[in-house]
Design a protein around this motif. Structure first.
Motif, mmCIF file in Angstrom:
data_model
loop_
_atom_site.group_PDB
_atom_site.id
_atom_site.type_symbol
_atom_site.label_atom_id
_atom_site.label_comp_id
_atom_site.label_asym_id
_atom_site.label_seq_id
_atom_site.Cartn_x
_atom_site.Cartn_y
_atom_site.Cartn_z
ATOM 1 N N THR A 7 0.809 -1.227 0.000
ATOM 2 C CA THR A 7 0.000 0.000 0.000
ATOM 3 C C THR A 7 0.837 1.270 0.000
ATOM 4 O OG1 THR A 7 -0.126 -0.056 2.423
ATOM 5 C CG2 THR A 7 -1.897 -1.150 1.194
ATOM 6 N N SER A 8 2.139 1.133 0.020
ATOM 7 C CA SER A 8 3.027 2.294 0.078
ATOM 8 C C SER A 8 4.066 2.234 -1.033
ATOM 9 C CB SER A 8 3.729 2.341 1.443
ATOM 10 O OG SER A 8 4.860 3.180 1.414
ATOM 11 N N HIS A 9 4.171 3.311 -1.777
ATOM 12 C CA HIS A 9 5.209 3.386 -2.809
ATOM 13 C C HIS A 9 6.592 3.316 -2.175
ATOM 14 C CE1 HIS A 9 7.694 5.697 -5.878
ATOM 15 N NE2 HIS A 9 7.259 4.659 -6.540
ATOM 16 N N GLU A 10 6.737 3.932 -1.028
ATOM 17 C CA GLU A 10 8.023 3.899 -0.337
ATOM 18 C C GLU A 10 8.430 2.464 -0.012
ATOM 19 O OE1 GLU A 10 10.145 5.647 3.746
ATOM 20 O OE2 GLU A 10 8.047 6.120 3.281
ATOM 21 N N ASP A 27 2.996 6.077 -10.126
ATOM 22 C CA ASP A 27 2.322 7.103 -9.338
ATOM 23 C C ASP A 27 2.555 6.791 -7.861
ATOM 24 O OD1 ASP A 27 0.531 8.729 -7.945
ATOM 25 O OD2 ASP A 27 -1.032 8.551 -9.474
ATOM 26 N N PRO A 28 3.167 7.706 -7.098
ATOM 27 C CA PRO A 28 3.430 7.432 -5.677
ATOM 28 C C PRO A 28 2.171 7.120 -4.874
ATOM 29 C CG PRO A 28 4.709 9.319 -6.412
ATOM 30 C CD PRO A 28 3.748 8.998 -7.525
ATOM 31 N N ALA A 29 1.009 7.557 -5.376
ATOM 32 C CA ALA A 29 -0.238 7.285 -4.660
ATOM 33 C C ALA A 29 -0.705 5.846 -4.838
ATOM 34 C CB ALA A 29 -1.328 8.245 -5.128
ATOM 35 N N LEU A 30 -0.087 5.099 -5.758
ATOM 36 C CA LEU A 30 -0.476 3.716 -6.064
ATOM 37 C C LEU A 30 -1.991 3.600 -6.259
ATOM 38 C CD1 LEU A 30 1.770 1.563 -3.667
ATOM 39 C CD2 LEU A 30 2.255 2.388 -5.980
ATOM 40 N N PRO A 31 -2.528 4.235 -7.320
ATOM 41 C CA PRO A 31 -3.982 4.191 -7.529
ATOM 42 C C PRO A 31 -4.513 2.807 -7.864
ATOM 43 C CG PRO A 31 -2.865 5.169 -9.423
ATOM 44 C CD PRO A 31 -1.837 5.025 -8.348
#
Length: 254
Positions: A7-10, A27-31
């Motif tokens: 659930t986290s791009h990091e 997308d860092p938001a991971l849509p």
């Protein structure tokens, strides 16, 4: 091992040991949905070619990729998310065909650089073009000189175009930059007129756009068909490296 939702791009960047494709193309938001299965990331791809990227993480080999593909197939995720395509790294293309019913598609490299290319004085001959005002001319140029050009003209997808005109005002080379989901520029639509090829104009356009991208974002990315050896040599000479060599194929009814 069960599929684990990311659930986290990091977290995904950490799992990938800072993989450039993970860092800058996503997308860092991971849509979309992102899963990890035995060291393989399964990243949902949204849009017209919705489906999954199958990206081995450091240390993952063929058996792990096979297991992840089987989990993707047997878990019903492809049907649930109405997937129309899948992209696997090319070294596992045959394996993917064994697990999934794959259709047509293409092989291509996702490349990146953070190193400014050498300056070519001919960059001074380049002019800015407009995605709206010059759309008809750009589209006609692409149809004549490279029907495989993989971008859209006149839709706003390309955020910057540059080109070179001859003494009569005719386009002889063009190139554009889209924006990756991660926000960084992604070069596309680099085309040289048939009669001008072999003179280095593709490299001139690429170098100028690369330097512009690095100035604003510190990185530049691009995609290139795997069979385009001329372009690959140019990009490598300008400092680009392949982060992911993709084998992209349609799924049934995709």
């Amino acid at each position: 091992m069960r599929m684990r939702r990311i659930t986290s791009h990091e977290e995904l960047v950490q799992l990938s040991a800072g993989d450039p494709w993970v860092r800058w193309s996503m997308d860092p938001a991971l849509p979309g949905e992102v899963w990890a299965h035995e060291g393989v990331a399964l990243v949902e791809r949204l849009g017209e070619r919705r489906g999954f990227w199958v990206a081995p993480l450091p240390g993952a080999a063929g058996p792990a990729v096979r297991a992840a593909l089987v989990a993707l197939r047997d878990g019903g995720h492809l049907e649930r998310l109405r997937s129309r395509s899948v992209s696997v790294v090319r070294e596992h293309a045959a394996l993917a065909s064994e697990v999934l019913d794959l259709g047509d598609g293409g092989d291509w490299d996702w490349m990146w650089t953070t190193t400014p290319p050498p300056v070519d004085p001919r960059e001074d001959e380049l002019v800015d073009l407009d995605d709206t005002r010059d759309a008809d001319e750009l589209a006609a140029f692409a149809r004549e000189h490279n029907p495989r050009m993989w971008t859209e003209v006149g839709t706003g997808r390309v955020i910057r175009w540059v080109g070179r005109r001859d003494a009569a005002g005719r386009l002889t080379a063009v190139g554009g930059a889209e924006r990756e989901a991660g926000g960084v520029p992604h070069l596309a639509g680099i085309v040289t007129a048939t009669g001008e090829r072999g003179r280095g104009w593709g490299g001139v356009v690429t170098a100028a756009l690369t330097r512009w991208s690095l100035h604003g974002h510190g990185v530049c990315t691009l995609g290139v068909f795997a069979d385009n050896e001329v372009a690959l040599r140019v990009y490598r000479r300008l400092g680009y490296r392949t982060a992911r060599a993709w084998h992209s194929r349609r799924l049934p009814d995709g």
